[in-house]
Design an enzyme around this catalytic site. Structure first.
Site, PDB file in Angstrom:
ATOM      1  N   ASN A   1       0.840  -1.197   0.000  1.00 16.81           N
ATOM      2  CA  ASN A   1       0.000   0.000   0.000  1.00 16.81           C
ATOM      3  C   ASN A   1       0.874   1.244   0.000  1.00 16.81           C
ATOM      4  OD1 ASN A   1      -2.834   1.085   0.267  1.00 16.81           O
ATOM      5  ND2 ASN A   1      -1.786   2.199   1.911  1.00 16.81           N
TER       6      ASN A   1
ATOM      7  N   TYR B   1       0.495  10.057   4.420  1.00 20.61           N
ATOM      8  CA  TYR B   1       0.155  10.309   5.823  1.00 20.61           C
ATOM      9  C   TYR B   1       1.263  11.188   6.402  1.00 20.61           C
ATOM     10  CZ  TYR B   1      -1.891   5.683   4.657  1.00 20.61           C
ATOM     11  OH  TYR B   1      -2.513   4.620   4.040  1.00 20.61           O
ATOM     12  N   ARG B   2       0.911  12.350   6.903  1.00 17.34           N
ATOM     13  CA  ARG B   2       1.930  13.303   7.364  1.00 17.34           C
ATOM     14  C   ARG B   2       2.775  12.719   8.498  1.00 17.34           C
ATOM     15  NH1 ARG B   2      -2.642  16.158  10.515  1.00 17.34           N
ATOM     16  NH2 ARG B   2      -2.178  15.489  12.634  1.00 17.34           N
TER      17      ARG B   2
ATOM     18  N   TRP C   1      -1.275   7.845  10.144  1.00 19.08           N
ATOM     19  CA  TRP C   1      -2.319   7.191   9.359  1.00 19.08           C
ATOM     20  C   TRP C   1      -3.553   7.094  10.218  1.00 19.08           C
ATOM     21  CZ3 TRP C   1       1.948   3.264   8.392  1.00 19.08           C
ATOM     22  CH2 TRP C   1       2.186   2.473   9.517  1.00 19.08           C
TER      23      TRP C   1
ATOM     24  N   GLU D   1      -1.455   1.178  -5.653  1.00 19.47           N
ATOM     25  CA  GLU D   1      -1.268   2.585  -6.016  1.00 19.47           C
ATOM     26  C   GLU D   1      -0.235   2.716  -7.138  1.00 19.47           C
ATOM     27  OE1 GLU D   1      -1.684   1.685  -2.800  1.00 19.47           O
ATOM     28  OE2 GLU D   1      -3.284   2.968  -2.054  1.00 19.47           O
TER      29      GLU D   1
ATOM     30  N   ASP E   1      -4.325  22.075   9.886  1.00 20.02           N
ATOM     31  CA  ASP E   1      -4.770  21.043   8.956  1.00 20.02           C
ATOM     32  C   ASP E   1      -5.609  21.601   7.805  1.00 20.02           C
ATOM     33  OD1 ASP E   1      -5.046  18.363   8.063  1.00 20.02           O
ATOM     34  OD2 ASP E   1      -5.054  17.691  10.145  1.00 20.02           O
TER      35      ASP E   1
HETATM   36  C1  LIG Z   1      -1.395  16.743   1.465  1.00 25.92           C
HETATM   37  C2  LIG Z   1      -2.171  15.594   2.030  1.00 25.92           C
HETATM   38  C3  LIG Z   1      -1.918  15.155   3.321  1.00 25.92           C
HETATM   39  C4  LIG Z   1      -2.613  14.086   3.874  1.00 25.92           C
HETATM   40  N1  LIG Z   1      -2.344  13.698   5.153  1.00 25.92           N
HETATM   41  C5  LIG Z   1      -2.978  12.636   5.680  1.00 25.92           C
HETATM   42  C6  LIG Z   1      -2.672  12.194   7.002  1.00 25.92           C
HETATM   43  O1  LIG Z   1      -1.854  12.780   7.705  1.00 25.92           O
HETATM   44  N2  LIG Z   1      -3.312  11.095   7.472  1.00 25.92           N
HETATM   45  C7  LIG Z   1      -4.242  10.405   6.722  1.00 25.92           C
HETATM   46  O2  LIG Z   1      -4.769   9.397   7.203  1.00 25.92           O
HETATM   47  N3  LIG Z   1      -4.581  10.827   5.470  1.00 25.92           N
HETATM   48  C8  LIG Z   1      -3.962  11.912   4.939  1.00 25.92           C
HETATM   49  N4  LIG Z   1      -4.279  12.337   3.673  1.00 25.92           N
HETATM   50  C9  LIG Z   1      -5.312  11.615   2.905  1.00 25.92           C
HETATM   51  C10 LIG Z   1      -4.821  10.256   2.408  1.00 25.92           C
HETATM   52  O3  LIG Z   1      -3.608  10.395   1.722  1.00 25.92           O
HETATM   53  C11 LIG Z   1      -5.869   9.603   1.511  1.00 25.92           C
HETATM   54  O4  LIG Z   1      -7.013   9.348   2.294  1.00 25.92           O
HETATM   55  C12 LIG Z   1      -5.380   8.319   0.840  1.00 25.92           C
HETATM   56  O5  LIG Z   1      -6.423   7.772   0.058  1.00 25.92           O
HETATM   57  C13 LIG Z   1      -4.920   7.282   1.825  1.00 25.92           C
HETATM   58  O6  LIG Z   1      -4.431   6.138   1.156  1.00 25.92           O
HETATM   59  P1  LIG Z   1      -4.986   4.711   1.508  1.00 25.92           P
HETATM   60  O7  LIG Z   1      -6.389   4.665   0.953  1.00 25.92           O
HETATM   61  O8  LIG Z   1      -4.066   3.770   0.815  1.00 25.92           O
HETATM   62  O9  LIG Z   1      -4.970   4.582   2.984  1.00 25.92           O
HETATM   63  C14 LIG Z   1      -3.601  13.424   3.107  1.00 25.92           C
HETATM   64  C15 LIG Z   1      -3.855  13.860   1.811  1.00 25.92           C
HETATM   65  C16 LIG Z   1      -3.171  14.939   1.268  1.00 25.92           C
HETATM   66  C17 LIG Z   1      -3.480  15.394  -0.120  1.00 25.92           C
HETATM   67 MN   LIG Z   2      -4.545   2.127  -0.536  1.00 25.66          MN
END
Ligand SMILES: Cc1cc2nc3c(=O)[nH]c(=O)nc-3n(C[C@H](O)[C@H](O)[C@H](O)COP(=O)(O)O)c2cc1C
Ligand SMILES: [Mn+2]
Length: 487
Positions: A169, A173-174, A187, A233, A282
């Site tokens: 995956n 996630y910051r 996450w 991805e 945020d």
């Molecule tokens: C700039 C940016 C920062 C993000 N930061 C976070 C974060 O800190 N934690 C989180 O859970 N999702 C964050 N997201 C959203 C996730 O990247 C998004 O939900 C993504 O689909 C997660 O991937 P996954 O579906 O494989 O878990 C962020 C998105 C962007 C555009």
């Molecule tokens: Mn995913």
């Protein structure tokens, strides 16, 4: 040809006058954020800060911060082109005759060539630091807002493997930087990274993690794509950009990382460990308050000889991530329409920050259809977080908020047309009664039917007859009426 890596994309932007190099010395503490905020809100270019206090690395920001750059990043000419490209895969028709079969070949090749390919070496490993040489303070990580708990890596591609299926995956996630070799790992509960982490937790073992910072733009984007768990991805990125993403084995963990990345952090998350993370300014436009999150231990850093540090800031909209969100909306619309076929169009206004507001138009066919649509949306992937759904008829332009407000507000009898439900909400929703749990609102703003208990007569919207319009169009120039003087 796909953009090979971040630098190639930045060069393209520079050639077309869509990137500014900032040579002035600036601080990664608040100053770059203030410049980036002003730039994105004024519709400005991508920025490359070449002289950043405390680091030798340049900082790239606002790379996706306009509609044009976002499309270019994804190698897509227009959303219509994307819809047409997907059409073949979503609605394959059996080829009739030799000519159709021949036409299908490039399409199938296109899909086959999207699969990530493994390469033996990559520029992301030109320089390798392990053990005591690991030092995150060499990176120009931004502190974005005054009340932030520290510097945060805001655009990381967090790469993990599911302990049961072995599937990779990638999620954005910051990561709050705590010291030379540790960061937070933000996450959220509902995300794939967190779900994989729970698997390791059950098995009581460490989870290997690799984090790529700064890749070709389609790969960076793929980390925010709300793909179903188990859908790769990297494959998605390869399909979008029309060329496989080359991956290379990480040096110290068993994960594949983008070979063309600028920087890669390798290490692990100990499933039992938690540490205070935040506050962080945020994308809600408010600070997310501090809370306990997993911890990422960095045991190796690999990088290019001369890497670019790619980042973004989030905050009060519109921001760079708003353009990324819009791309998600448009890329996934054809898929959403497959799953929920009555949907004609769908829009998430940027002020609604992804989850607070969705306008959806439907082809209404049966009593209660608008409510059925709401529940389908609340039951699909990350759309479950949608706090407010407004369902309108198919002839309403969901991207025209003036039209939506007019049509939706005239169409409702509030008590009758509201659907309130409880369920999961976004972890960042600070107004919810409990973390990740709260209520959601649906508004049925479609025209009401007799079969839905509406006893009155529904009037037509006012519109002039076309023949009169045509006649007046012809007359107009000779009428001497100058318009726009009071506007
Ligand atoms: C700039 C940016 C920062 C993000 N930061 C976070 C974060 O800190 N934690 C989180 O859970 N999702 C964050 N997201 C959203 C996730 O990247 C998004 O939900 C993504 O689909 C997660 O991937 P996954 O579906 O494989 O878990 C962020 C998105 C962007 C555009
Ligand atoms: Mn995913």
């Amino acid at each position: 040809m796909a953009h090979r890596n971040l630098s190639a994309f930045l060069r393209t932007l520079e050639e077309q006058g869509d990137l500014v190099r900032v040579r002035e010395r600036v601080s990664p503490r608040l100053e770059i954020a203030e410049i980036a905020d002003r730039t994105v809100k004024a519709g400005g270019p991508a920025l490359l800060f070449e002289n950043v206090e405390g680091s030798k690395l340049p900082v790239a920001i606002n790379v996706f911060g306009s509609r044009g750059r976002m499309l270019q990043a994804l190698e897509i000419a227009s959303w219509q082109e994307w819809d047409e490209r997907l059409e073949f895969f979503l609605d394959p028709k059996p080829p009739e005759g030799i000519l159709d079969k021949l036409k299908a070949i490039p399409k199938v090749t296109e899909l086959a060539s999207a699969f990530p390919k493994t390469v033996r070496s990559g520029p992301c490993q030109e320089v390798v630091a392990t053990a005591d040489a690991v030092d995150l303070s060499t990176l120009p990580v931004l502190t974005c807002w005054p009340q932030d708990a520290g510097p945060f890596i805001t655009m990381p591609l967090v790469i993990t493997k599911d302990p049961a299926t072995g599937k990779t995956n990638v999620g954005m996630y910051r990561m709050q930087v705590y010291d030379r070799a540790t960061t937070g790992m933000h996450w959220q509960k509902h995300k794939d990274g967190a779900s994989q982490a729970r698997g390791y937790e059950r098995e009581g073992r460490r989870m290997e993690v690799a984090v790529a910072i700064g890749c070709d733009p389609a790969t960076v984007f793929s980390a925010i794509a709300p793909l179903p768990p188990g859908v790769s991805e990297f494959l998605f990125a390869g399909f979008v950009r029309g060329e496989a993403v080359p991956l290379v084995a990480a040096k110290t963990v068993e994960l594949l990382v983008p070979a063309e990345a600028e920087i890669v952090l390798e290490g692990y998350v100990d499933p039992k460990e938690r540490r205070r993370e935040g506050p962080f300014g945020d994308h809600t436009g408010f600070y997310s308050l501090d809370d306990d999150f997993p911890v990422f231990h960095v045991t190796a850093i690999t990088r290019r000889e001369k890497p670019v540090y790619m980042t973004t800031i989030v905050g009060r909209p519109p921001m760079e991530d708003g353009f990324m969100g819009e791309a998600v909306e448009r890329l996934f619309l054809p898929l959403v329409k497959k799953a929920i076929p009555e949907i004609v169009d769908m829009h998430l206004p940027v002020e609604g920050i992804f989850h607070n507001l969705m306008i959806v138009s439907i082809d209404k066919r049966f009593p209660g259809h608008a409510r059925k649509t709401m529940h389908a949306i609340w039951g699909t992937g990350q759309m479950m977080f949608t706090k407010t759904i407004v369902v309108v008829d198919r002839d309403v332009d969901v991207r025209n908020m003036a039209e939506v407000a007019w049509r939706a507000l005239t169409a409702i009898d509030p008590e009758r047309d509201i659907e309130l439900v409880k369920g999961p909400v976004d972890e960042l929703d600070f107004a919810a009664r409990l973390p990740c749990y709260g209520s959601k609102l649906g508004i049925d703003a479609t025209r009401k039917w007799k079969e839905e208990g509406f006893a009155g007569r529904w009037p037509d919207a006012i519109a002039m007859s076309p023949d009169v319009k045509t006649k007046i169009d012809r007359l107009w120039p000779s009428l001497g009426i100058k318009t726009g003087r009071n506007g």
